[in-house]
Enzyme design. Sequence first.
Site, PDB file in Angstrom:
ATOM      1  N   SER A  90       0.822  -1.209   0.000  1.00  7.20           N
ATOM      2  CA  SER A  90       0.000   0.000   0.000  1.00  7.20           C
ATOM      3  C   SER A  90       0.856   1.259   0.000  1.00  7.20           C
ATOM      4  CB  SER A  90      -0.928   0.020   1.217  1.00  7.20           C
ATOM      5  OG  SER A  90      -0.185   0.204   2.411  1.00  7.20           O
ATOM      6  N   GLN A 117      23.055 -33.611  -4.791  1.00  9.79           N
ATOM      7  CA  GLN A 117      23.825 -33.995  -5.971  1.00  9.79           C
ATOM      8  C   GLN A 117      24.605 -35.277  -5.725  1.00  9.79           C
ATOM      9  OE1 GLN A 117      25.093 -29.437  -6.307  1.00  9.79           O
ATOM     10  NE2 GLN A 117      26.095 -30.635  -7.870  1.00  9.79           N
ATOM     11  N   MET A 140      19.414 -31.873 -12.348  1.00  3.15           N
ATOM     12  CA  MET A 140      19.338 -30.612 -11.604  1.00  3.15           C
ATOM     13  C   MET A 140      19.198 -29.416 -12.537  1.00  3.15           C
ATOM     14  SD  MET A 140      23.229 -30.858 -10.169  1.00  3.15           S
ATOM     15  CE  MET A 140      24.532 -31.566 -11.190  1.00  3.15           C
ATOM     16  N   ALA A 175      31.173 -31.314 -11.913  1.00  2.00           N
ATOM     17  CA  ALA A 175      32.345 -31.219 -12.795  1.00  2.00           C
ATOM     18  C   ALA A 175      31.984 -31.325 -14.272  1.00  2.00           C
ATOM     19  CB  ALA A 175      33.388 -32.266 -12.418  1.00  2.00           C
ATOM     20  N   GLU A 218      29.997 -25.892 -16.663  1.00  2.00           N
ATOM     21  CA  GLU A 218      30.741 -24.917 -15.876  1.00  2.00           C
ATOM     22  C   GLU A 218      31.494 -23.895 -16.720  1.00  2.00           C
ATOM     23  OE1 GLU A 218      32.156 -27.049 -11.911  1.00  2.00           O
ATOM     24  OE2 GLU A 218      32.750 -28.204 -13.669  1.00  2.00           O
TER      25      GLU A 218
END
Length: 1348
Positions: free
Chosen positions: A362, A784, A1055, A1096, A1278
């Site tokens: 608000s 993982q 993932m 990796a 990566e």
Amino acid sequence: MSLPSPTELSELIFFVNGRKIIEKNADPEISLLFYLRKKHILLSVCLTGTKYGCGVGGCGACTVMLSRYEPVSKKIQHYSANACLIPICSLYGAAITTVEGIGSTKSRIHPVQERIAKSHGSQCGFCTPGMVMSIYTLLRNHPEPSTEQIIAALAGNLCRCTGYRPIIESCKTFCKESVCCQVSSNKGNNCLDEEKVTSFPEEENEVKLSTTDDLWLLDATQDLIFPPELIRMAEDLQKSTLVFRGERITWISPISLMELLELKDKYPKAPLAVGNTGVGLDMKLKGTFHPVIISPTRVLELSIMSYKKDGLTVGATCSLAVVKDILTNAVLELPREKTKIFCALLQQLKSLGGPQIRNIASFGGNITIKHPASDLNPILAASNCILNLASKEGTRQIPLNDSFFSGLGNDALKPEEILVSVHIPHSRKWEFISAFRQAQRHENALCIVNAGMKVLFEEGTDIIRNVSIFYGGVGSTTTCAKKSCEDLIGRQWTEQMLHTACKIVLEEVLLPGSAPGGMVEYKRTLMISFFFKFYLKVLQELKLVDNHRYYDIPKKDMSALEIFQIKTPQSLQLFQVVVPENLPQYPVGDSIMHESAVKHATGEAVYCDDICPMDEELFLAVVTSTRAHAKIISIDVLQALKLPGVLDAITAQDIPGKNKFLSATGTEMIFAEDKVICVGQIVCAVVADSEVHAKQAAAKVNIEYEALEPVILTIEEAVKHSSFFEPERKFEQGNTEEAFETADHILEGELHIGGQEHFYMETHSVLVVPKGENKEMDVYVSTQDLTFAQQLVASVLNAPFSVIKCHVKRIGGGFGGKTVKPAQFAAITALAADRTGRAVRCILDRSDDMLITGGRHPYLGKYKVGFMNDGRIMAVDIRYYSNGGCTEDKSILVLQVSMLGLFNAYKIPNLRCCGRVCKTNLPSNTSFRGFGFPQAALITESWITDVAAKSGLSPEKVREVNLYKEAYQKHLKMDIDPDNLIRCWNECMEKSSYYKRKMTIEEFNKQNYWKKKGIAIIPLKVPVGFSDQYLNQGAALVHIYLDGSVLVTHGGIEMGQGISTKIIQIASHELKIPLSYIHVYETSTTMVPNANVSSASIGTDVYGMAVKDACQTLLKRLEPVMSKSPKDSWENWIKAAFKQSVSLSATGYFRGYDVHMDWNTWEGHPCAYFVYAAACSEVEIDCLTGDHQNIRTDIIVDIGCSINPAMDIGQIEGAFIQGLGLFTMEELKYSPEGVLYTRGPDHYKIPAVCDIPKEFNVSLLSPSQTSNTLYSSKGVGEAGLFLGCSVFFAIKDAIAAARKERGLTGTFLLNSPSTPEHIRMACIDQFTKMIPRDDPGSYVPWAISPSQ
């Protein structure tokens, strides 16, 4: 009035996805998010598509559409909102639409869901439902939106995976305007830049990552209708007060102003809650408790807007979005000279929060909460706005001024008063108003400093009649430079006045060195930089009023007035064309959509916390240390156990197995025992029947400490105390000392690199279900590394591995942050399940997740470089220090990769390197995408840049002369063939039009003093894989069923990288069957044992090889059957094979790449292969504020032969944006006592839609063969991250241009990240020289940097 008795409590009535909900016991402490996810409200199904991402409205994962009928306008309003902030008690009369309500795979998916899936707009998929709902809501209001509306609609949604480009591309398909340059193409110019010279090989055919063919059109009949019952309820004149009472809080919603005033008189301390963006966050983050909350949203008098002769009056409960619309209309309808205040407010409203926040927060709440960083209060106060107040005693008006903010005198808001409306006056002819702000991110970020400034001149002159200057972010509330303003009255608007104003403002608005928020010198600089901008802006306005009387602004200063605009990004993606009939390995090589993409978009993809609650399920909350280094004297859990619903409290003494465990190279503990060694270390846990009860109990656990010394937080402190983890790593090649003696020049320097939070969208999550015998457990965990979780649970329970069955279907992002800690959370939760015999769930709040878990290692690099006049590097002596935190975790391994990657793409003939991991009292830092390579390579690129500056050569020339140019054997006895590296470099140079743009930038910089552009091109050679062969092994299991369908199980974790999709492609190719025949099962220790961690970048390499092996085994078995009837169908072959007793199940195995490494002698073959790449980025900086915008990025990556170009390009883009965050934005801040300040999206900023380059081009190098990899492909998960540093060095290039113009040449230090603070303070000018400086030893800083 008195509160009703319990029998008089109201029923809460609202709708969810078209179904009526009647809640008879609505609890004000229950949010809509919790209600949707945990209540069986629709056919006994939890609506888990709405995700928990942060709990504070900062990430957009929980976005829903909220619809209400407005009886005055008789219109239905649809708006996006954060379910995590909305109390269910506020939903009376509302209709909620979740992602499940717009489409599903069981019925029909919505076009938004279809397009975001087909455009490869999801990776991990956790943020996708929120993205879908933001765009869906936009389309309900604007079926043919503009691209600007799309970008604005997504401003409140964060994604850590995709880099946003494919999400934006999917949304553009709804736009009405032409999208001629908004498609992925592999040839031709982009209309974004008519003069751009971009060359594309003719042999590359036109191709798109995704097709817009056969897309479903928007169909209004698919949308849920607004329930007519809610319209009748809204128009009912016999409304009554609503009262809802929970366990601790009563919620009252009156219907009239008189009733509201009576309530406020009776409960003066009760807060008013409209959007709950203030009250709710205070209760959650600060532990504030209110027994009574009053909701004034149904009081019509507070939402009225009216135009008056002298201005505009806006009701206090109007949302910020409504105020924005009102002001926009006013600006269009009224003369310009009357709307200057409105325009200034609109400028601030555009970036204030995300749309979900603006839709519910608000206007009045933003004012009365008096937040020190309020973007509206400074401009409202400077503009002499009037607050209309009311109480039971009557009404009154007060000015919004410094007395209001201080809470003193008659202009203060009394406890029993409420704000009814705000009067915003019209501006006048000789009055000029401006608003300024600078934040860590352009949008949806609290300001660092903001300002509202107004000046009124004597008519027809430039003599100051009145002036107002208000600042935000420099005090405990909005701050007025009152004395300075008084001193300026009567002065002319001249440079002399400017100098005087800056001087007296700095003297009046004092910021101590220890001021909350830190960045003190930067804030001081911003205060006067803003005034300088205001000075120029007013000069410009005066010139427009009378062109002849007032002088022109100096040309060099004009650029100070330009504001960075957020524009819709354009992009190109270039890759190999796949023609099925011409490609032997099809569908390998095709841009197949992510196998879960549609389920991501519909919310049907199941994550750990989406598993519906079990019968009698319990919840576990951890209790963490509040001290960085202390002895534990006692742990008192008695008060916690007395609370309702609490069943158990668990400490180290309750563990039947081992409390210690081995993580990589060091020992860690499940629970702290005798002492704590960081803030956030887990000391104990409590178990209760609900999440709320468990967290309340955790807060009641009392731990008594005795302080221990020393408390070591920074690298400098660790070096001082010789606090290191062993071993020290070092190596030397060549003759460094001799090379230094022969070098023409020697350069010495250092670089500090800050840490980085993983900020996976799904926080750590565990559900453990005991099976009742033999200690069997089903463990569902977001990790993982399932094997490590299995081993640690077994170790804690003193059970064999075989009875612990760990499962994961998918995780909502990992980036290395879910390798070690998930096992610890799983072990603690399993211990609770074992003790209680009931299922136990543990889901970390974002705040706790960030507090407990470490991130990327902060680094300090100290270097000495010897080089020749032509830029050739002759010798380097470098020392690395990483901040490992309180335990080893994987820090030694990270350091080894840093030292392995320090060469980046350069041939360094003589090198000496030493590395130490510092042991500090911070949470242990751990794996993170890049695993130490980005830090080391950034230090390398920094000294390369410094060599260029010192030698007078351009950075690209120094890089080019030192690149590997022919096959070369490194000190590790590992061969390097740099052919693809050189190809990447040359193509990046060509496709980015580097030299032409560099000339254009140089010309721009000559013409603009306060804005500078910079450009940088960076090469990359990054190793892929683990240095130990056993860590590169993988296994898979493939079953063929009698109907011909195939089930594949492997040890990799999905993932977001698309491993399961690529596995399907591999199996399809090897078995020569359609993709639709293949299903990938969850990853489970019961199906594939002893799987290695998924990291990796080698998941597909390893498990793809294993699946290939299994499929080839099966095909070999089937060959005799198939040869007998070669024209038969796959299904018939399978049935025939079964009848001949042919096994239709096979395991596959890959033993790993032939790698090995001796880290003592530094000899071996430490990686499977290298990925080569190059990136060129261009930026523009504002030298007065430190702000910057990313103009363009071109990336070329050698990926061999891509298995799935869409996914690989998505990985490159997502990693690049994450790297951009690491090197330019994301900053972790700790208190001097070791407490993490940046514990959520409100204070820790990752890149958002507004941060991606305006032009973002990614090309895959034309295919090349790699003999030892799967189908000659390479892992790129990566590689792209480091390329984000091209933005960092482009910023440094722009800063260098600014410094050169100011007479500052040579090298300078720019630490990472290059935040607005670092950029501004490096652009030294008259304003940075004017500010007072504090003696570092004279105060205790508010925050420390662990890289220092």
